[in-house]
Design an enzyme around this catalytic site. Structure first.
Site, PDB file in Angstrom:
ATOM      1  N   ARG A  88      -4.966  -9.427   5.783  1.00 53.97           N
ATOM      2  CA  ARG A  88      -4.347  -8.351   4.996  1.00 53.97           C
ATOM      3  C   ARG A  88      -4.028  -7.173   5.923  1.00 53.97           C
ATOM      4  O   ARG A  88      -4.731  -6.156   5.923  1.00 53.97           O
ATOM      5  CB  ARG A  88      -5.286  -7.911   3.883  1.00 53.97           C
ATOM      6  CG  ARG A  88      -5.579  -9.021   2.879  1.00 53.97           C
ATOM      7  CD  ARG A  88      -6.589  -8.558   1.841  1.00 53.97           C
ATOM      8  NE  ARG A  88      -6.881  -9.619   0.883  1.00 53.97           N
ATOM      9  CZ  ARG A  88      -7.759  -9.493  -0.117  1.00 53.97           C
ATOM     10  NH1 ARG A  88      -8.424  -8.361  -0.263  1.00 53.97           N
ATOM     11  NH2 ARG A  88      -7.968 -10.498  -0.945  1.00 53.97           N
TER      12      ARG A  88
ATOM     13  N   ASP B 255      -2.766  -3.807   7.364  1.00 51.21           N
ATOM     14  CA  ASP B 255      -2.595  -2.528   6.678  1.00 51.21           C
ATOM     15  C   ASP B 255      -1.175  -1.997   6.814  1.00 51.21           C
ATOM     16  O   ASP B 255      -0.368  -2.513   7.596  1.00 51.21           O
ATOM     17  CB  ASP B 255      -3.578  -1.493   7.248  1.00 51.21           C
ATOM     18  CG  ASP B 255      -5.024  -1.830   6.914  1.00 51.21           C
ATOM     19  OD1 ASP B 255      -5.254  -2.487   5.884  1.00 51.21           O
ATOM     20  OD2 ASP B 255      -5.918  -1.426   7.682  1.00 51.21           O
TER      21      ASP B 255
ATOM     22  N   ARG C 185      -9.027  -0.456  14.974  1.00 48.43           N
ATOM     23  CA  ARG C 185      -8.491   0.895  15.199  1.00 48.43           C
ATOM     24  C   ARG C 185      -9.591   1.902  15.529  1.00 48.43           C
ATOM     25  O   ARG C 185      -9.377   2.825  16.320  1.00 48.43           O
ATOM     26  CB  ARG C 185      -7.679   1.330  13.979  1.00 48.43           C
ATOM     27  CG  ARG C 185      -6.385   0.550  13.823  1.00 48.43           C
ATOM     28  CD  ARG C 185      -5.795   0.676  12.435  1.00 48.43           C
ATOM     29  NE  ARG C 185      -5.482   2.062  12.112  1.00 48.43           N
ATOM     30  CZ  ARG C 185      -5.123   2.468  10.890  1.00 48.43           C
ATOM     31  NH1 ARG C 185      -5.041   1.579   9.890  1.00 48.43           N
ATOM     32  NH2 ARG C 185      -4.850   3.729  10.675  1.00 48.43           N
TER      33      ARG C 185
END
Length: 245
Positions: A50, A52, A198
């Site tokens: 999934r 972002d 991240r």
């Protein structure tokens, strides 16, 4: 019903991530609408990851079930004829009914890219995070060794995730400098927490700036405390490179 596996490449700039959203356009929605145009079937497409909002992919994998008689290997061409130019199906094939793009995956590989120079890039602005400093890549690679293996990565997870098990295994993690000013972080693991890559990159940048020590990566990892890690870097530098089965 046939189970069709597809490999996708997409520029995530104009989308709210992979997963279908109520009030925003997603990659999944666009692919499902393209399939409806071709098959007149309401098909749910299952993605391996999934990604972002703003995140890109060179090797996203998905599967879907269809009664369509379109030859499996022709689905890529048929889909690309109706998809927008920032989404492309690179290949398509029929697989067993047991194949599930998400649950059958054994590992995923991501890359995060940085442009390391005084001025931000114009042409590559959607694919590189601009860092105006000269980072210590040797220190960042030394710190990367601490995250290889099986660890609890709770310190590198954004708030809001409902995941209870925060233990993940990282198989590879390293930085590569590409002259004259580009820096790429490669990471391969059996799974990743919400914003994990991240936040790791944000922490590595702090180490590269000498605001943190190489050994701080181990300390943060063991603490399980998100507040001790670096900032969450922007999504646009991240790309899903490959899914392993």
């Amino acid at each position: 019903m046939r189970n069709i596996k597809i490999v996708l490449e997409y520029d995530g700039t104009n989308y709210a991530g992979w997963q279908r959203q109520k009030n925003a356009l997603s990659i999944q929605q666009v692919v499902e609408e393209a399939l409806y145009k071709l098959t007149k079937e309401r098909i749910t497409v299952i993605g391996a990851g999934r990604t972002d909002s703003g995140v890109h992919a060179r090797g996203q994998v998905a599967n879907f079930f269809t009664a369509s008689r379109i030859p499996a290997e022709r689905f890529s061409f048929a889909l690309n004829s109706v998809l927008p130019p920032d989404i492309r199906v690179l290949e398509s094939q029929e697989v067993s009914h047991e194949f599930h793009a998400r649950y059958s995956a054994k590992a995923k590989q991501y890359r995060y890219s940085i442009c390391m120079r005084p001025h931000a890039p114009a042409i590559a602005r959607n694919y590189y995070y601009h860092v105006p400093d000269i980072l210590d890549v040797e220190a960042m690679n030394a710190a990367a060794k601490y995250i290889i293996g099986t660890h609890d990565f709770k310190a590198f997870q954004s708030a809001g995730s409902g995941v209870k098990n925060t233990v993940r295994t990282v198989y590879e993690a390293y930085w590569v400098w590409e002259p004259p000013c580009y820096l790429h972080f490669h990471i391969k693991g059996n799974g990743f927490l919400y914003n994990m890559v991240r936040i790791l990159v944000g922490t590595f940048i702090e180490i590269g700036r000498h605001r943190m020590l190489e050994s701080d990566m181990k300390r943060i990892l063991e603490s399980g405390d998100r507040d001790k890690a670096g900032p969450t870097v922007p999504a646009h530098g991240l790309c899903l490179e490959k899914v392993y089965y």
